[in-house]
Scaffold this motif. Structure first.
Motif, mmCIF file in Angstrom:
data_model
loop_
_atom_site.group_PDB
_atom_site.id
_atom_site.type_symbol
_atom_site.label_atom_id
_atom_site.label_comp_id
_atom_site.label_asym_id
_atom_site.label_seq_id
_atom_site.Cartn_x
_atom_site.Cartn_y
_atom_site.Cartn_z
ATOM 1 N N ILE A 258 31.823 64.533 0.823
ATOM 2 C CA ILE A 258 33.025 64.659 1.654
ATOM 3 C C ILE A 258 32.645 64.827 3.122
ATOM 4 O O ILE A 258 33.279 64.252 4.020
ATOM 5 C CB ILE A 258 33.876 65.842 1.163
ATOM 6 C CG1 ILE A 258 34.403 65.580 -0.247
ATOM 7 C CG2 ILE A 258 35.037 66.114 2.117
ATOM 8 C CD1 ILE A 258 35.065 66.771 -0.896
ATOM 9 N N MET A 259 31.604 65.601 3.396
ATOM 10 C CA MET A 259 31.148 65.811 4.767
ATOM 11 C C MET A 259 30.676 64.501 5.394
ATOM 12 O O MET A 259 31.007 64.187 6.550
ATOM 13 C CB MET A 259 30.023 66.847 4.786
ATOM 14 C CG MET A 259 29.438 67.136 6.152
ATOM 15 S SD MET A 259 27.988 68.230 6.068
ATOM 16 C CE MET A 259 26.820 67.152 5.228
ATOM 17 N N GLU A 260 29.911 63.709 4.648
ATOM 18 C CA GLU A 260 29.434 62.432 5.173
ATOM 19 C C GLU A 260 30.584 61.460 5.429
ATOM 20 O O GLU A 260 30.567 60.704 6.405
ATOM 21 C CB GLU A 260 28.424 61.831 4.196
ATOM 22 C CG GLU A 260 27.120 62.634 4.107
ATOM 23 C CD GLU A 260 26.182 62.085 3.051
ATOM 24 O OE1 GLU A 260 26.602 61.141 2.342
ATOM 25 O OE2 GLU A 260 25.048 62.591 2.926
ATOM 26 N N GLU A 261 31.588 61.456 4.562
ATOM 27 C CA GLU A 261 32.745 60.580 4.763
ATOM 28 C C GLU A 261 33.520 60.973 6.021
ATOM 29 O O GLU A 261 33.959 60.115 6.791
ATOM 30 C CB GLU A 261 33.659 60.641 3.547
ATOM 31 C CG GLU A 261 33.072 59.973 2.304
ATOM 32 C CD GLU A 261 33.974 60.121 1.089
ATOM 33 O OE1 GLU A 261 35.035 60.769 1.243
ATOM 34 O OE2 GLU A 261 33.630 59.589 0.017
ATOM 35 N N LYS A 262 33.686 62.270 6.261
ATOM 36 C CA LYS A 262 34.391 62.719 7.456
ATOM 37 C C LYS A 262 33.634 62.325 8.719
ATOM 38 O O LYS A 262 34.233 61.880 9.706
ATOM 39 C CB LYS A 262 34.572 64.234 7.413
ATOM 40 C CG LYS A 262 35.640 64.701 6.432
ATOM 41 C CD LYS A 262 35.803 66.208 6.496
ATOM 42 C CE LYS A 262 36.882 66.687 5.532
ATOM 43 N NZ LYS A 262 37.063 68.159 5.589
ATOM 44 N N LYS B 251 33.131 58.753 13.625
ATOM 45 C CA LYS B 251 32.390 57.746 14.387
ATOM 46 C C LYS B 251 33.198 56.460 14.524
ATOM 47 O O LYS B 251 33.194 55.818 15.575
ATOM 48 C CB LYS B 251 31.059 57.453 13.693
ATOM 49 C CG LYS B 251 30.030 58.563 13.843
ATOM 50 C CD LYS B 251 28.718 58.169 13.182
ATOM 51 C CE LYS B 251 27.671 59.273 13.321
ATOM 52 N NZ LYS B 251 26.403 58.913 12.667
ATOM 53 N N ALA B 252 33.908 56.068 13.454
ATOM 54 C CA ALA B 252 34.715 54.848 13.512
ATOM 55 C C ALA B 252 35.896 55.002 14.452
ATOM 56 O O ALA B 252 36.348 54.031 15.065
ATOM 57 C CB ALA B 252 35.210 54.495 12.112
ATOM 58 N N VAL B 253 36.410 56.226 14.602
ATOM 59 C CA VAL B 253 37.540 56.454 15.500
ATOM 60 C C VAL B 253 37.087 56.457 16.952
ATOM 61 O O VAL B 253 37.796 55.989 17.839
ATOM 62 C CB VAL B 253 38.237 57.786 15.140
ATOM 63 C CG1 VAL B 253 39.262 58.163 16.210
ATOM 64 C CG2 VAL B 253 38.918 57.661 13.784
ATOM 65 N N LYS B 254 35.894 56.958 17.240
ATOM 66 C CA LYS B 254 35.407 57.032 18.613
ATOM 67 C C LYS B 254 35.101 55.654 19.186
ATOM 68 O O LYS B 254 35.295 55.409 20.368
ATOM 69 C CB LYS B 254 34.152 57.903 18.675
ATOM 70 C CG LYS B 254 34.444 59.376 18.479
ATOM 71 C CD LYS B 254 33.172 60.192 18.566
ATOM 72 C CE LYS B 254 33.460 61.675 18.381
ATOM 73 N NZ LYS B 254 32.226 62.487 18.435
ATOM 74 N N LYS B 255 34.624 54.712 18.382
ATOM 75 C CA LYS B 255 34.269 53.379 18.890
ATOM 76 C C LYS B 255 35.470 52.608 19.430
ATOM 77 O O LYS B 255 35.393 52.021 20.505
ATOM 78 C CB LYS B 255 33.558 52.593 17.794
ATOM 79 C CG LYS B 255 32.152 53.104 17.503
ATOM 80 C CD LYS B 255 31.479 52.275 16.433
ATOM 81 C CE LYS B 255 30.065 52.798 16.151
ATOM 82 N NZ LYS B 255 29.404 52.012 15.087
ATOM 83 N N PRO B 256 36.632 52.538 18.719
ATOM 84 C CA PRO B 256 37.781 51.831 19.302
ATOM 85 C C PRO B 256 38.257 52.424 20.611
ATOM 86 O O PRO B 256 38.744 51.712 21.479
ATOM 87 C CB PRO B 256 38.847 51.963 18.208
ATOM 88 C CG PRO B 256 38.098 52.161 16.962
ATOM 89 C CD PRO B 256 36.888 52.931 17.344
ATOM 90 N N LYS B 257 38.137 53.752 20.805
ATOM 91 C CA LYS B 257 38.547 54.363 22.056
ATOM 92 C C LYS B 257 37.726 53.836 23.223
ATOM 93 O O LYS B 257 38.243 53.556 24.301
ATOM 94 C CB LYS B 257 38.408 55.879 21.960
ATOM 95 C CG LYS B 257 39.461 56.530 21.075
ATOM 96 C CD LYS B 257 39.314 58.032 21.100
ATOM 97 C CE LYS B 257 40.390 58.695 20.234
ATOM 98 N NZ LYS B 257 40.260 60.177 20.244
ATOM 99 N N LYS B 258 36.415 53.657 23.018
ATOM 100 C CA LYS B 258 35.565 53.125 24.086
ATOM 101 C C LYS B 258 35.938 51.686 24.421
ATOM 102 O O LYS B 258 35.948 51.293 25.577
ATOM 103 C CB LYS B 258 34.103 53.218 23.659
ATOM 104 C CG LYS B 258 33.592 54.649 23.549
ATOM 105 C CD LYS B 258 32.139 54.664 23.148
ATOM 106 C CE LYS B 258 31.606 56.104 23.038
ATOM 107 N NZ LYS B 258 30.196 56.138 22.638
ATOM 108 N N SER B 259 36.260 50.880 23.404
ATOM 109 C CA SER B 259 36.648 49.487 23.651
ATOM 110 C C SER B 259 37.956 49.402 24.410
ATOM 111 O O SER B 259 38.159 48.538 25.249
ATOM 112 C CB SER B 259 36.746 48.733 22.328
ATOM 113 O OG SER B 259 37.741 49.312 21.506
#
Length: 305
Positions: free
Chosen positions: A185-189, A194-202
């Motif tokens: 569960i920790m690894e999935e979170k 990380k996937a949420v932070k990348k679209p913000k940079k784009s």
């Protein structure tokens, strides 16, 4: 040597058999997990924190580890998954009123209950000594027994009133299977964050590139005719047509360029100023000297005119 006085040795005294497996004392194992820090092996003292895997630490020990990860520690593998102070949650524990401290039996004349714990469940009253299953909420850090969460089913914390979900419940000092489940569960979170932070940079890059595209594109205006039809026209084209009409109407007069609001204009070209006012400045024709009036040499501090 031996066998004196008619003693008969037995088989287990003469033949060496397999060694007996050493059994760990259950009470000692529970005390090590529930009364001592998993990192520094010191006694737990407030403030107490826990990670996503449900291990108990002293907050001071975790901060020292994060400040210097290169130092050799006996239990370094226990905190290898910690990246920062945000990976741990400070626990809100309820004190046990029957707890008298470690030095309650100094004389040795009274019974010492080894199962007595420092903290209890605020709902059911069970002691947090390892014999009962305890959990904590990642939202607020309050600690409850598993029995309390099952008997009183609600989506609001019993202690502070903050809302929580089933995903926010973490088992303290769980079994190996429960720890493996919590690790997944920790690894999935972490992967989701990380996937949420990348679209913000784009998105930030796109917003920076859009104003340059708007500057290159010509500005256009929409006009609605009497029939209801909409026609678009570039501002540049309309400005050219207006300037062309002005040139044809005022062919005899010379049009003076208008000064921009940020540009400087000479005082001598201002028609609203009088000649007397213009003669006060060195740019006036009367202030200019001829070649006969000027000298052939110039010093640092000339006293001639």
């Amino acid at each position: 040597m031996g066998c004196d006085g008619g003693t008969i040795p037995k088989r287990h005294e003469l033949v060496k058999g397999p060694k007996k497996v050493e059994k760990v004392d259950k009470e000692a194992a529970l005390a090590a997990r529930w009364k001592y820090c998993a990192l520094s092996t010191e006694k737990l003292r407030r403030p107490i924190v826990s990670c996503d895997l449900g291990r108990l630490y002293n907050k001071d020990a975790v901060i020292e580890y994060l400040l210097d990860k290169s130092a050799d520690r006996p239990n370094g593998e226990v905190v290898s998954h910690l990246r920062g102070i945000k990976d741990v949650k400070e626990l809100s524990l309820t004190d046990n009123p029957e707890w008298e401290g470690e030095m309650r039996n100094t004389k040795g004349d009274r019974y010492e209950d080894m199962n007595c714990a420092m903290f209890i469940c605020p709902v059911v009253g069970l002691e947090m000594n390892g014999k009962h299953r305890f959990c904590f909420l990642q939202t607020c850090g309050c600690v409850f027994s598993d029995r309390a969460l099952k008997e009183v089913k609600t989506e609001i914390c019993h202690k502070c009133g903050d809302p929580f979900k089933e995903e926010d419940i973490v088992v303290l000092n769980g079994t190996k299977e429960e720890v493996d489940k919590l690790r997944k569960i920790m690894e999935e979170k972490r992967a989701k964050t990380k996937a949420v932070k990348k679209p913000k940079k784009s998105k930030i890059v796109e917003t920076v590139s859009k104003p340059s595209d708007l500057k290159e594109s010509p500005e256009s205006t929409e006009t609605v005719s009497a029939d209801g039809n909409i026609s678009t026209q570039n501002v540049r084209d309309s400005s050219q047509t207006v300037s062309g009409a002005a040139n044809s109407s005022s062919s005899s007069k010379a049009i003076k360029p208008l000064a921009m609001p940020g540009s400087k204009r000479s005082i001598q070209t201002m028609d609203e100023k009088s000649e007397i006012y213009k003669s006060l400045f060195t740019s006036h024709s009367s202030a200019k000297r001829t070649k006969d009036q000027t000298s052939n040499w110039v010093t640092h501090t000339p006293y001639h005119f």
